[in-house]
Design a protein around this motif. Structure first.
Motif, mmCIF file in Angstrom:
data_model
loop_
_atom_site.group_PDB
_atom_site.id
_atom_site.type_symbol
_atom_site.label_atom_id
_atom_site.label_comp_id
_atom_site.label_asym_id
_atom_site.label_seq_id
_atom_site.Cartn_x
_atom_site.Cartn_y
_atom_site.Cartn_z
ATOM 1 N N ARG A 124 -5.341 1.584 -3.458
ATOM 2 C CA ARG A 124 -4.533 0.933 -2.404
ATOM 3 C C ARG A 124 -3.049 1.208 -2.587
ATOM 4 O O ARG A 124 -2.335 1.514 -1.620
ATOM 5 N N VAL A 125 -2.553 1.115 -3.824
ATOM 6 C CA VAL A 125 -1.105 1.229 -4.044
ATOM 7 C C VAL A 125 -0.663 2.670 -4.293
ATOM 8 O O VAL A 125 0.538 2.938 -4.419
ATOM 9 N N LEU A 126 -1.599 3.609 -4.357
ATOM 10 C CA LEU A 126 -1.264 5.013 -4.603
ATOM 11 C C LEU A 126 -0.975 5.727 -3.285
ATOM 12 O O LEU A 126 -1.683 5.557 -2.298
ATOM 13 N N ARG A 127 0.090 6.515 -3.283
ATOM 14 C CA ARG A 127 0.447 7.269 -2.082
ATOM 15 C C ARG A 127 -0.595 8.356 -1.783
ATOM 16 O O ARG A 127 -1.242 8.863 -2.708
ATOM 17 N N PRO A 128 -0.755 8.737 -0.512
ATOM 18 C CA PRO A 128 -1.618 9.871 -0.195
ATOM 19 C C PRO A 128 -1.176 11.112 -0.980
ATOM 20 O O PRO A 128 0.013 11.455 -0.988
ATOM 21 N N GLY A 129 -2.109 11.745 -1.640
ATOM 22 C CA GLY A 129 -1.768 12.894 -2.483
ATOM 23 C C GLY A 129 -1.305 12.510 -3.874
ATOM 24 O O GLY A 129 -1.005 13.393 -4.691
ATOM 25 N N GLY A 130 -1.246 11.200 -4.173
ATOM 26 C CA GLY A 130 -0.791 10.747 -5.480
ATOM 27 C C GLY A 130 -1.825 10.972 -6.567
ATOM 28 O O GLY A 130 -3.000 11.232 -6.292
ATOM 29 N N HIS A 131 -1.392 10.866 -7.821
ATOM 30 C CA HIS A 131 -2.244 11.166 -8.968
ATOM 31 C C HIS A 131 -2.506 9.922 -9.813
ATOM 32 O O HIS A 131 -1.621 9.082 -9.985
ATOM 33 N N ALA B 26 0.842 -1.195 0.000
ATOM 34 C CA ALA B 26 0.000 0.000 0.000
ATOM 35 C C ALA B 26 0.882 1.251 0.000
ATOM 36 O O ALA B 26 2.023 1.232 0.450
ATOM 37 N N ARG B 27 0.346 2.333 -0.560
ATOM 38 C CA ARG B 27 1.017 3.643 -0.545
ATOM 39 C C ARG B 27 2.410 3.575 -1.186
ATOM 40 O O ARG B 27 3.364 4.146 -0.690
ATOM 41 N N ALA B 28 2.504 2.895 -2.332
ATOM 42 C CA ALA B 28 3.799 2.682 -2.964
ATOM 43 C C ALA B 28 4.129 3.732 -4.025
ATOM 44 O O ALA B 28 5.264 4.206 -4.094
ATOM 45 N N PHE B 29 3.165 4.109 -4.858
ATOM 46 C CA PHE B 29 3.457 4.892 -6.062
ATOM 47 C C PHE B 29 2.953 6.329 -5.934
ATOM 48 O O PHE B 29 1.858 6.582 -5.444
ATOM 49 N N ASP B 30 3.761 7.255 -6.437
ATOM 50 C CA ASP B 30 3.391 8.667 -6.437
ATOM 51 C C ASP B 30 2.422 8.984 -7.567
ATOM 52 O O ASP B 30 1.704 9.984 -7.498
ATOM 53 N N MET B 31 2.435 8.159 -8.611
ATOM 54 C CA MET B 31 1.546 8.369 -9.750
ATOM 55 C C MET B 31 1.223 7.025 -10.382
ATOM 56 O O MET B 31 2.083 6.137 -10.436
ATOM 57 N N ALA B 32 -0.010 6.865 -10.837
ATOM 58 C CA ALA B 32 -0.421 5.688 -11.612
ATOM 59 C C ALA B 32 -0.964 6.169 -12.943
ATOM 60 O O ALA B 32 -1.581 7.236 -13.028
ATOM 61 N N HIS B 33 -0.780 5.363 -13.989
ATOM 62 C CA HIS B 33 -1.048 5.829 -15.353
ATOM 63 C C HIS B 33 -1.685 4.728 -16.184
ATOM 64 O O HIS B 33 -1.321 3.553 -16.079
ATOM 65 N N CYS B 34 -2.633 5.114 -17.008
ATOM 66 C CA CYS B 34 -3.258 4.206 -17.976
ATOM 67 C C CYS B 34 -3.453 4.962 -19.269
ATOM 68 O O CYS B 34 -4.214 5.934 -19.312
ATOM 69 N N SER B 35 -2.763 4.530 -20.319
ATOM 70 C CA SER B 35 -2.965 5.105 -21.637
ATOM 71 C C SER B 35 -3.585 4.034 -22.529
ATOM 72 O O SER B 35 -2.901 3.149 -23.024
ATOM 73 N N ARG B 36 -4.886 4.094 -22.648
ATOM 74 C CA ARG B 36 -5.646 3.101 -23.416
ATOM 75 C C ARG B 36 -5.192 1.679 -23.054
ATOM 76 O O ARG B 36 -4.846 0.867 -23.909
ATOM 77 N N CYS B 37 -5.175 1.417 -21.756
ATOM 78 C CA CYS B 37 -4.616 0.160 -21.253
ATOM 79 C C CYS B 37 -5.611 -0.998 -21.282
ATOM 80 O O CYS B 37 -5.280 -2.108 -20.874
ATOM 81 N N LEU B 38 -6.848 -0.735 -21.726
ATOM 82 C CA LEU B 38 -7.861 -1.776 -21.914
ATOM 83 C C LEU B 38 -8.305 -2.431 -20.613
ATOM 84 O O LEU B 38 -8.840 -3.536 -20.618
ATOM 85 N N ILE B 39 -8.066 -1.782 -19.488
ATOM 86 C CA ILE B 39 -8.552 -2.292 -18.201
ATOM 87 C C ILE B 39 -9.989 -1.807 -18.007
ATOM 88 O O ILE B 39 -10.257 -0.604 -18.121
ATOM 89 N N PRO B 40 -10.930 -2.708 -17.714
ATOM 90 C CA PRO B 40 -12.345 -2.305 -17.560
ATOM 91 C C PRO B 40 -12.593 -1.627 -16.214
ATOM 92 O O PRO B 40 -13.110 -2.218 -15.268
ATOM 93 N N TRP B 41 -12.251 -0.361 -16.129
ATOM 94 C CA TRP B 41 -12.286 0.362 -14.852
ATOM 95 C C TRP B 41 -13.686 0.405 -14.233
ATOM 96 O O TRP B 41 -13.818 0.455 -13.012
ATOM 97 N N THR B 42 -14.709 0.395 -15.043
ATOM 98 C CA THR B 42 -16.063 0.561 -14.498
ATOM 99 C C THR B 42 -16.719 -0.758 -14.103
ATOM 100 O O THR B 42 -17.785 -0.753 -13.480
ATOM 101 N N LYS B 43 -16.113 -1.880 -14.438
ATOM 102 C CA LYS B 43 -16.727 -3.171 -14.127
ATOM 103 C C LYS B 43 -16.419 -3.603 -12.688
ATOM 104 O O LYS B 43 -15.525 -3.073 -12.044
ATOM 105 N N TYR B 44 -17.178 -4.580 -12.211
ATOM 106 C CA TYR B 44 -16.977 -5.208 -10.902
ATOM 107 C C TYR B 44 -16.976 -4.170 -9.778
ATOM 108 O O TYR B 44 -16.151 -4.188 -8.870
ATOM 109 N N ASN B 45 -17.909 -3.225 -9.888
ATOM 110 C CA ASN B 45 -18.071 -2.172 -8.873
ATOM 111 C C ASN B 45 -16.803 -1.351 -8.656
ATOM 112 O O ASN B 45 -16.506 -0.939 -7.535
ATOM 113 N N GLY B 46 -16.066 -1.139 -9.739
ATOM 114 C CA GLY B 46 -14.869 -0.300 -9.646
ATOM 115 C C GLY B 46 -13.702 -0.966 -8.962
ATOM 116 O O GLY B 46 -12.791 -0.292 -8.455
ATOM 117 N N LEU B 47 -13.656 -2.299 -8.970
ATOM 118 C CA LEU B 47 -12.644 -3.053 -8.218
ATOM 119 C C LEU B 47 -11.215 -2.657 -8.578
ATOM 120 O O LEU B 47 -10.346 -2.568 -7.709
#
Length: 625
Positions: free
Chosen positions: A312-319, A284-305
């Motif tokens: 979980r893995v984004l640091r507080p204040g991360g983007h 948890a709280r590992a990355f300062d930034m997370a990125h998806c450029s047309r990564c084909l991950i179904p972000w809206t499915k499974y209640n936003g899982l």
């Protein structure tokens, strides 16, 4: 002055005869050990293996060895001089390990194998790690390099070019050539730095992200560690390296064949992985930034899982940065061959999930949208259908742990302006500053600010010693991709921060303390791994592997030979392995490594020859299918 004494001739003859007899007896009872072979032939899998004598283990003196240095201490009488002695030491005689068939040159034991297809199709479970459980399913042979394999160009030239023989795939060349991902130029693969959503190049795209997020990417900014989900050939992470941003890129082994292999050939951090049913193998709280450029991950499915897992893995204040569908759908819906209603609904769903995670939308500029995670959960109010995870759940657990539809709670704070878990320093100060997890005492009394400082000094001395006994590590630019199999607090990687290398810091699941969060707080990257299983990576990933006390840790957990075979799989031809362990353990390792075409020597600890802990330096020989 004493008068001279003369022995009678018969007495003198008897003394000489007794000395000669004693010498002959010693030679007869302690024969000279066999000389180590310079190289070992690799046999095909169906070849019967002839018995061979175990090679002799030697220990060099504590001074830096010279090329023709023959001053060695011989441990062969007690360690491996004969089968009987080896058995007493607990080490079997070495054997010639056969070569695998050429068809296995890109063998990835835990991804894409036939037993994976038996897994459920829902939520892409079949594309996750599924390692062989039975011994007969495992390859007990050396994975060959493809014919024509060559050492990659040195960094930074490797960022833009790789040898086609090392990754002989043209699927992406044909499919993504017009999008500036990759192209083939004779025997060279070229990476122009483009992407589906950044046709004008990665550098310009990164500038656009920085402007949209309102952060500095490079030059000692707040962003040091980044996560690229569905990374393609990892051009985003490759170009961030020149800005001192270290990116963990991952993608599955799917229809885009070998995209992670391309990234690793470029000298860019990457691993095989997918967002499916299990948590990502990061704390948890590992990355300062997370990125998806047309990564084909179904972000809206499974209640936003999957957005919950990014949280979980984004640091507080991360983007979190998103480009591609549905961002700017009003302009692109015809090209994406989707209806405005469908894309508008998807964007609304993403906005709702982000709000339930208490993220705030920074802004959307053109094709890029940016959200920010709060620095704490003081004012956060969960939605009706999304609450906080149970406090008993370990937020850092990331090895075969199921994702759950709940927010990972941030550590408690004393006020609304405090950063949960503690604020990290800016790079490069954060590398040497006491990490918040240590300063806050979350690792217990065994790891304190004082022990952290001592650990850093120990590893500076150790790396100096390694450079003295490994010419490849000492030569800047010779090696690029490094693996630390038992990283501890990340001291090995930190001591190499000034070299043109990156280190994958692994915290084994068998480790007594989970220190991976500390490693990320230092501005380094890494993953969890059980070394009784294979890594989620392609063969020939790493130029140098470091294993500190790993085999002592795994002594009663799995076979030493299985771990060594996995090390051989992920090590490049002419790559180096540096082992640090008890002398008895190293002798057993060398006994097996001699049958794997590794040339090895044992050298003294940096504190001198009186230490039982020694260093084994092994070099993998060059051979191809």
């Amino acid at each position: 002055m004493l008068p001279s004494m003369k022995l009678p001739l018969p007495t003198l003859a008897a003394v000489v005869a007794l000395c000669v007899a004693s010498y002959l007896l010693a030679v007869w009872t302690h024969p000279a050990p066999p000389l180590p072979t310079a190289s070992l032939a690799v046999l095909p899998c169906n070849t019967r293996q002839p018995p061979i004598a175990p090679a002799t283990a030697t220990v060099q003196s504590s001074s830096v060895p010279k090329k023709n240095d023959t001053a060695v201490l011989d441990f062969s009488i007690h360690h491996g001089a004969s089968d009987e002695d080896a058995a007493e030491a607990g080490a079997p005689p070495s054997r010639l390990v056969p070569a695998c068939d050429a068809a296995h040159s890109e063998h990835t034991p835990c991804e894409g194998q036939r037993w994976s297809l038996r897994q459920p199709r829902r939520r892409f479970a079949y594309r996750e790690r599924h390692c062989p459980r039975r011994a007969e399913q495992r390859l007990r042979c050396l994975v060959p390099a493809p014919r024509g394999y060559r050492a990659p160009p040195r960094w930074p030239r490797s960022r833009d070019a790789a040898w086609f023989a090392n990754a002989p795939h043209e699927e992406l060349v044909a499919e993504k050539g017009v999008q500036n991902w990759i192209r083939r130029d004779g025997d060279v693969l070229r990476f122009p730095g483009g992407g589906t959503m950044f046709p004008h190049g990665a550098d310009r795209y990164i500038d656009d992200i920085a402007a949209a997020a309102g952060v500095t990417l490079g030059g000692g900014g707040a962003v040091r560690t980044a996560l690229d989900t569905g990374c393609g050939v990892a051009s985003w992470g490759a170009y961030l390296l020149s800005r001192d941003v270290l990116t963990m890129s991952f993608a599955p082994k799917d229809t885009h064949e070998a995209q992670v292999l391309f990234a690793l050939e470029r000298g860019v951090p990457a691993m095989l992985g997918i967002m499916a049913t299990k948590r990502l193998p990061y704390p948890a709280r590992a990355f300062d930034m997370a990125h998806c450029s047309r990564c084909l991950i179904p972000w809206t499915k499974y209640n936003g899982l999957y957005l919950i897992e990014v949280d979980r893995v984004l640091r507080p204040g991360g983007h979190w940065v998103l480009s591609g569908p549905p961002v700017n759908w009003e302009r692109h819906f015809k090209g994406w061959k989707r209806t405005p209603e469908d894309l508008g609904s998807e964007q609304s769903a993403i906005e709702a999930i982000a709000k339930s995670l208490c993220w705030s939308k920074v802004q959307q500029v053109g094709d890029i949208a940016v959200w920010q995670k709060p620095i704490n959960h003081v004012s956060c109010r969960a939605s009706r259908n999304l609450g906080f995870c149970n406090a008993s759940q370990d937020p850092d657990a990331g090895w075969y742990v199921n994702m759950e539809e709940c927010i990972t709670p941030l550590p408690e704070v004393s006020g609304p302006g405090e950063v949960a878990g503690g604020e990290v320093k800016r790079w490069p100060e954060r590398l040497t500053a006491p990490p918040p997890r240590i300063a806050g005492g979350s690792l217990g009394s065994s790891v304190t600010v004082d022990t952290f400082g001592k650990d850093a000094e120990v590893w500076r001395r150790r790396v100096d010693r390694y450079k003295g006994v490994s010419g490849g590590l000492a030569e800047k630019g010779r090696y690029r991709n490094l693996l630390d199999m038992n990283a501890g607090l990340g001291g090995f990687a930190a001591a190499l921060a000034g070299d043109p290398v990156w280190v994958m810091n692994v915290v084994p699941t068998a480790a007594s303390a989970n220190t991976l969060g500390v490693i990320y707080e230092r501005g380094l990257i890494g993953t969890y791994q059980d070394w009784c299983e294979a890594m989620s990576t392609y063969p020939r990933t790493y130029d140098l592997i470091h294993a500190d006390s790993l085999f002592t840790m795994y002594k009663d957990r799995c076979e030493m030979e299985d771990i060594l075979l996995e090390m051989d799989r992920v090590l490049r031809p002419e790559g180096t392995v540096i082992f640090r362990d008890d002398i008895d353990v190293l002798v057993k390792i060398k006994n097996i490594a001699d049958g794997m075409r590794w040339e090895s020597r044992i050298v003294d600890h940096e504190d001198g020859p009186m230490q039982r802990e020694k260093i084994l330096v092994s070099l993998k020989s060059y051979w191809t299918a």
